[in-house]
Design a protein around this motif. Structure first.
Motif, PDB file in Angstrom:
ATOM      1  N   ILE A 175      78.242  25.817  69.787  1.00 25.43           N
ATOM      2  CA  ILE A 175      78.590  25.200  71.074  1.00 25.43           C
ATOM      3  C   ILE A 175      79.168  23.807  70.857  1.00 25.43           C
ATOM      4  O   ILE A 175      80.213  23.454  71.413  1.00 25.43           O
ATOM      5  CB  ILE A 175      77.336  25.119  71.978  1.00 25.43           C
ATOM      6  N   ILE A 176      78.485  23.017  70.043  1.00 26.24           N
ATOM      7  CA  ILE A 176      78.939  21.645  69.806  1.00 26.24           C
ATOM      8  C   ILE A 176      80.281  21.631  69.075  1.00 26.24           C
ATOM      9  O   ILE A 176      81.158  20.815  69.371  1.00 26.24           O
ATOM     10  CB  ILE A 176      77.866  20.851  69.030  1.00 26.24           C
ATOM     11  N   GLU A 177      80.439  22.543  68.118  1.00 29.36           N
ATOM     12  CA  GLU A 177      81.732  22.634  67.434  1.00 29.36           C
ATOM     13  C   GLU A 177      82.856  22.886  68.439  1.00 29.36           C
ATOM     14  O   GLU A 177      83.924  22.250  68.382  1.00 29.36           O
ATOM     15  CB  GLU A 177      81.706  23.754  66.393  1.00 29.36           C
ATOM     16  N   ARG A 178      82.613  23.789  69.371  1.00 29.61           N
ATOM     17  CA  ARG A 178      83.628  24.104  70.389  1.00 29.61           C
ATOM     18  C   ARG A 178      83.930  22.885  71.257  1.00 29.61           C
ATOM     19  O   ARG A 178      85.092  22.631  71.593  1.00 29.61           O
ATOM     20  CB  ARG A 178      83.120  25.270  71.233  1.00 29.61           C
ATOM     21  N   TYR A 179      82.897  22.111  71.586  1.00 27.01           N
ATOM     22  CA  TYR A 179      83.112  20.929  72.421  1.00 27.01           C
ATOM     23  C   TYR A 179      83.768  19.800  71.646  1.00 27.01           C
ATOM     24  O   TYR A 179      84.481  18.969  72.228  1.00 27.01           O
ATOM     25  CB  TYR A 179      81.794  20.460  73.030  1.00 27.01           C
ATOM     26  N   ILE A 180      83.525  19.736  70.340  1.00 24.46           N
ATOM     27  CA  ILE A 180      84.227  18.731  69.525  1.00 24.46           C
ATOM     28  C   ILE A 180      85.715  19.062  69.472  1.00 24.46           C
ATOM     29  O   ILE A 180      86.571  18.167  69.595  1.00 24.46           O
ATOM     30  CB  ILE A 180      83.627  18.659  68.104  1.00 24.46           C
ATOM     31  N   ILE A 181      86.025  20.328  69.317  1.00 23.70           N
ATOM     32  CA  ILE A 181      87.437  20.757  69.336  1.00 23.70           C
ATOM     33  C   ILE A 181      88.068  20.416  70.684  1.00 23.70           C
ATOM     34  O   ILE A 181      89.184  19.885  70.761  1.00 23.70           O
ATOM     35  CB  ILE A 181      87.544  22.269  69.048  1.00 23.70           C
TER      36      ILE A 181
END
Length: 214
Positions: free
Chosen positions: A131-137
């Motif tokens: 989830i966090i990876e997606r939001y960082i992107i």
């Protein structure tokens, strides 16, 4: 006459009872029979209806520290939040959501148990890192984040906002906790993922101070 429980009530009773036994006796020393004995009218069959094994029970306890999927989905759908804003909202919900606080208060002492800590960290990573990876992107795209390694930084965010603050792993006083919070703020800001912004930092301090006065 035995009390009738809803599915949610039965599940919570099993998790609460198991938490107390795991704290008292240890995970390895606690048996399913011990848990059945501690239940008010629920049978072994009821346990296996909700959980495949004792391991799945302790995983269920660890998952109580994580916002429910419905809440995560509601954050994901918010168009008013940037990628960074969504990460910050998840952080604050994880720390101060009332439902999480109520359901985990019995289990807090388990954070001293090495078996539980391992499972807790695994669940945190499995749920939050993607989830966090997606939001960082997304944050890189909307300008709220500047990080060239989204997958790796997602893991760093979890380490600095979750694992590092587990008292059993990294003991700290109330005063040193806030110093650690400042250090985490500095590292994340320098990394381009300013999760613990000044506003978020102030919110955390305010809520923890209020909680300490209760």
């Amino acid at each position: 006459m035995k009390k009738k429980y809803t599915a949610k009530e039965a599940r919570n009773l099993i998790l609460d009872t198991a938490s107390l036994l795991f704290i008292e006796k240890g995970y390895e020393q606690t048996s399913i029979s011990d848990i059945v004995t501690g239940l008010d009218g629920l049978t072994r069959g009821a346990i296996y209806h909700h959980f495949e094994s004792k391991y799945h029970i302790i995983v269920g306890i660890a998952k109580r520290f994580i916002p429910e999927q419905e809440l995560l989905d509601s954050i994901d759908k918010r168009d008013d939040l940037s990628g960074l804003g969504k990460i910050q909202t998840i952080l604050l919900e994880s720390m101060f959501n009332e439902d999480i606080t109520k359901s985990t208060v019995i289990s807090l002492s388990l954070l001293r148990d090495p078996v539980f800590i391992s499972i807790y960290n695994t669940q945190m990573c499995e749920v939050f890192v993607p989830i966090i990876e997606r939001y960082i992107i997304a944050g890189n795209a909307d300008g709220s984040i500047t990080s060239p390694q989204p997958a790796q930084m997602a893991e760093v965010v979890i380490l600095l906002t979750s694992t590092w603050f587990i008292q059993a792993l990294f003991p700290s006083t109330a005063e040193s906790f806030f110093e650690k919070l400042k250090a985490a703020q500095y590292v994340l800001k320098q990394s381009g993922v300013n999760v613990i912004s000044d506003e978020v930092f102030s919110t955390i301090v305010q809520k923890l101070t209020e909680a300490a006065k209760r």
